[in-house]
Design a protein around this motif. Sequence first.
Motif, PDB file in Angstrom:
ATOM      1  N   ILE A  77      13.231  69.697  76.181  1.00 34.15           N
ATOM      2  CA  ILE A  77      13.496  68.829  75.022  1.00 34.15           C
ATOM      3  C   ILE A  77      14.525  67.770  75.383  1.00 34.15           C
ATOM      4  O   ILE A  77      14.366  66.593  75.037  1.00 34.15           O
ATOM      5  N   CYS A  78      15.558  68.165  76.080  1.00 35.17           N
ATOM      6  CA  CYS A  78      16.598  67.221  76.491  1.00 35.17           C
ATOM      7  C   CYS A  78      15.990  66.133  77.383  1.00 35.17           C
ATOM      8  O   CYS A  78      16.284  64.941  77.214  1.00 35.17           O
ATOM      9  N   THR A  79      15.150  66.526  78.314  1.00 40.06           N
ATOM     10  CA  THR A  79      14.485  65.561  79.191  1.00 40.06           C
ATOM     11  C   THR A  79      13.662  64.579  78.377  1.00 40.06           C
ATOM     12  O   THR A  79      13.728  63.359  78.602  1.00 40.06           O
ATOM     13  N   GLY A 139      12.860  59.249  76.224  1.00 41.44           N
ATOM     14  CA  GLY A 139      12.558  58.453  75.042  1.00 41.44           C
ATOM     15  C   GLY A 139      13.617  57.404  74.749  1.00 41.44           C
ATOM     16  O   GLY A 139      13.329  56.378  74.123  1.00 41.44           O
ATOM     17  N   MET A 140      14.824  57.657  75.210  1.00 40.00           N
ATOM     18  CA  MET A 140      15.921  56.718  75.010  1.00 40.00           C
ATOM     19  C   MET A 140      15.975  55.679  76.119  1.00 40.00           C
ATOM     20  O   MET A 140      16.809  54.778  76.090  1.00 40.00           O
ATOM     21  N   GLY A 141      15.121  55.825  77.124  1.00 40.63           N
ATOM     22  CA  GLY A 141      15.104  54.863  78.210  1.00 40.63           C
ATOM     23  C   GLY A 141      16.130  55.109  79.294  1.00 40.63           C
ATOM     24  O   GLY A 141      16.455  54.201  80.056  1.00 40.63           O
ATOM     25  N   VAL A 142      16.628  56.332  79.372  1.00 39.51           N
ATOM     26  CA  VAL A 142      17.589  56.674  80.434  1.00 39.51           C
ATOM     27  C   VAL A 142      16.854  56.608  81.776  1.00 39.51           C
ATOM     28  O   VAL A 142      15.706  57.047  81.887  1.00 39.51           O
ATOM     29  N   ARG A 143      17.522  56.057  82.769  1.00 37.92           N
ATOM     30  CA  ARG A 143      16.925  55.959  84.102  1.00 37.92           C
ATOM     31  C   ARG A 143      16.578  57.345  84.632  1.00 37.92           C
ATOM     32  O   ARG A 143      17.328  58.301  84.458  1.00 37.92           O
ATOM     33  N   GLU A 144      15.436  57.425  85.306  1.00 40.96           N
ATOM     34  CA  GLU A 144      14.942  58.702  85.844  1.00 40.96           C
ATOM     35  C   GLU A 144      15.968  59.393  86.732  1.00 40.96           C
ATOM     36  O   GLU A 144      16.093  60.614  86.694  1.00 40.96           O
ATOM     37  N   ASP A 145      16.713  58.621  87.524  1.00 40.43           N
ATOM     38  CA  ASP A 145      17.666  59.243  88.437  1.00 40.43           C
ATOM     39  C   ASP A 145      18.898  59.799  87.720  1.00 40.43           C
ATOM     40  O   ASP A 145      19.635  60.603  88.284  1.00 40.43           O
ATOM     41  N   ILE A 187      18.621  61.365  84.667  1.00 41.35           N
ATOM     42  CA  ILE A 187      18.178  62.443  83.772  1.00 41.35           C
ATOM     43  C   ILE A 187      18.574  63.843  84.255  1.00 41.35           C
ATOM     44  O   ILE A 187      19.113  64.627  83.464  1.00 41.35           O
ATOM     45  N   PRO A 188      18.332  64.220  85.505  1.00 44.52           N
ATOM     46  CA  PRO A 188      18.688  65.596  85.910  1.00 44.52           C
ATOM     47  C   PRO A 188      20.160  65.946  85.662  1.00 44.52           C
ATOM     48  O   PRO A 188      20.474  67.041  85.181  1.00 44.52           O
ATOM     49  N   ARG A 189      21.066  65.018  85.978  1.00 43.58           N
ATOM     50  CA  ARG A 189      22.502  65.281  85.779  1.00 43.58           C
ATOM     51  C   ARG A 189      22.820  65.464  84.298  1.00 43.58           C
ATOM     52  O   ARG A 189      23.573  66.369  83.907  1.00 43.58           O
ATOM     53  N   TYR A 213      23.849  68.739  79.238  1.00 42.25           N
ATOM     54  CA  TYR A 213      23.646  68.809  77.789  1.00 42.25           C
ATOM     55  C   TYR A 213      22.588  69.790  77.303  1.00 42.25           C
ATOM     56  O   TYR A 213      22.458  69.974  76.094  1.00 42.25           O
ATOM     57  N   TRP A 214      21.886  70.480  78.181  1.00 38.44           N
ATOM     58  CA  TRP A 214      20.900  71.424  77.681  1.00 38.44           C
ATOM     59  C   TRP A 214      21.508  72.503  76.774  1.00 38.44           C
ATOM     60  O   TRP A 214      20.844  72.943  75.821  1.00 38.44           O
TER      61      TRP A 214
END
Length: 71
Positions: free
Chosen positions: A11-13, A18-24, A26-28, A33-34
């Motif tokens: 869900i966090c991913t 959806g917010m347009g966060v850069r792919e690189d 996202i994992p951090r 925040y999970w």
Amino acid sequence: MRHTEETARAICTLDLKGMGVREDEIPRLVDRYWPVLANEIRQGVAVGAWPFAAEEIATLSREYEALLKRR
């Protein structure tokens, strides 16, 4: 707890994508925040150990909400 974590991470991913966060990034961000999403999913019920203190979840929740508002 494992299933809750997996669901929260997914869900966090999706939220971040959806917010347009850069792919690189996202994992951090998911790693950080999970627990916020897991806390929402569990609604006070934990199967197994819940390793996060209420204060920690409150801090992370504020940070996550601020992140969501910036995007």
